[in-house]
Scaffold this active site. Sequence first.
Site, short mmCIF file in Angstrom:
data_model
loop_
_atom_site.label_atom_id
_atom_site.label_comp_id
_atom_site.label_asym_id
_atom_site.label_seq_id
_atom_site.Cartn_x
_atom_site.Cartn_y
_atom_site.Cartn_z
N HIS A 70 56.46 -33.88 -46.61
CA HIS A 70 57.41 -34.99 -46.74
C HIS A 70 57.85 -35.50 -45.37
O HIS A 70 58.94 -36.06 -45.24
CB HIS A 70 58.65 -34.59 -47.57
N SER B 158 52.87 -54.59 -23.35
CA SER B 158 53.58 -55.69 -24.00
C SER B 158 53.83 -56.77 -22.96
O SER B 158 54.09 -56.47 -21.79
CB SER B 158 54.89 -55.18 -24.58
N LYS C 281 56.38 -50.66 -22.32
CA LYS C 281 55.62 -50.28 -23.51
C LYS C 281 54.16 -49.94 -23.27
O LYS C 281 53.48 -50.58 -22.49
CB LYS C 281 55.69 -51.41 -24.55
N GLU D 56 46.29 -48.40 -34.57
CA GLU D 56 46.92 -49.36 -35.48
C GLU D 56 45.87 -50.28 -36.11
O GLU D 56 45.89 -50.56 -37.31
CB GLU D 56 47.95 -50.21 -34.74
#
Length: 490
Positions: free
Chosen positions: A164, A291, A297, A304
């Site tokens: 979980h 970024s 970043k 992704e």
Amino acid sequence: MSTNPLDQKSQAWSQLFSEPMSELVQRYTASVMFDQRLWRVDIQGSLAHAEMLCSQSILSAEDLASIERGMGQITQEIESGQFQWKLELEDVHLNIEARLTQLIGDAGKRLHTGRSRNDQVATDIRLWLRQEIDLIVVLLESLQYALVRVAQDHVHTIMPGFTHLQVAQPVSFAHHLLAYVEMFHRDTQRMQEVKARTNTLPLGAAALAGTSYPLDREAVAKRLGMVDAQGRPQVCQNSLDAVSDRDFAIEFTAAASLVMVHVSRLSEELILWMSQNFGFIQIADRFTTGSSIMPQKKNPDVPELARGKTARVVGHLMGLLTLMKGQPLAYNKDNQEDKEPLFDTVDTLSGTLRIFAQMIGGQKDAQTGVHSGALRVRPQAMEHAAAKGYATATDLADYLVKKGLPFRDAHDTVAKAVKAAMESGVDLSAMSLAQLQGFHPEIQEDVYQVLSLLGSMNARSTLGGTAPVQVQAQVQRHLARLEAAKARDF
Ligand code: ARG
């Protein structure tokens, strides 16, 4: 006037038609823009067919020689980019046949004896797919190898195991990676099973019913390497089925979808692990992007995108299933729509596997020969996260069970201890013996061994468990298997 019927816009079946095909229809029905990538297997299939026609005395030796010569030239023209693909010739098959006839005359027109584009295209896709599957198997093995090599260095690295997404029990980082190796190993086996069924010959089914020429289908199958493990020819046994079903493409796409789903799960973990909140790993800079607005970043674009591309492949599976579901026997033009999803599935899958193997395993610089790793692992951050999450609570319960408590009572006792530890913001192992004995008098000094992360991990030594002795054995097993596969592939 040309004697090559395929030279004419009105095409091979022109005598029946009183007007040429509308240009709009021509563009709508053409597939040569995408099916030209089948050209090499199309020629391979044609040559096998022609050789068989000759052995069966349906084609003369001179005609066969001309066909071989013509196909040799066409191969060279396509390879050098000189071949002119014509939209009005609809597809790869008619383009090649027309050029052949242009080059060698009547012999070119005899090639199509006892054959139809229906069994031709089904053969082409199978020949093409089987070789792509071979490549995918190699890529799957190199991804597994990359994972095992990282695992090898982290048998003793402790990370929190989750259920979980809550810290559950400590596990070895190697154990976690080897879970993916198991998935990709099954994927490899699935691909090999799909290949065995794909590698079956439709040619000889002709348009739908078979043909009146005395073809030797088994000889063609053997020539094309469409044989089983014992070397016996594999030939589609029903002509209607041979030209119409595309289940091999569907089951390949299903197997590919599963690979992508596994890649996507791994991607999700890499993304989480790389976030500041976990900080378990860093992916090498060459696999991340920055970024344009936030200078701090480093984004995990590759995992992704892989997660995103999984949607495409699963979509192709749905597309192919839906393409098939309403088709009556035998061939229907609908089937021309099988190619783009199939091609895109192969391209997406191979591209993803190639980049993942490098992103995880690193790569050797071709010039310097230096091997640079790609995944930087932070064992301390992993261990720290495991320690923070009361990951050894189950071990304390098991300890009490060994002292004679029923498991349910032990579970309750430990829950109380964890609650108290949480309230004072400490780990169970940081509580004094007196404090712990407050929860149960049977708790003794030896409890601290049980509460240590390493102790917990070492204890889980069932076959397939996370104890380093087990994980080490698994690493060895996978390495031996993958080394043998490598030796087979090269
Ligand atoms: N381009 C066609 C396809 O991909 C080849 C078979 C065409 N057969 C036919 N009867 N129209 O399916």
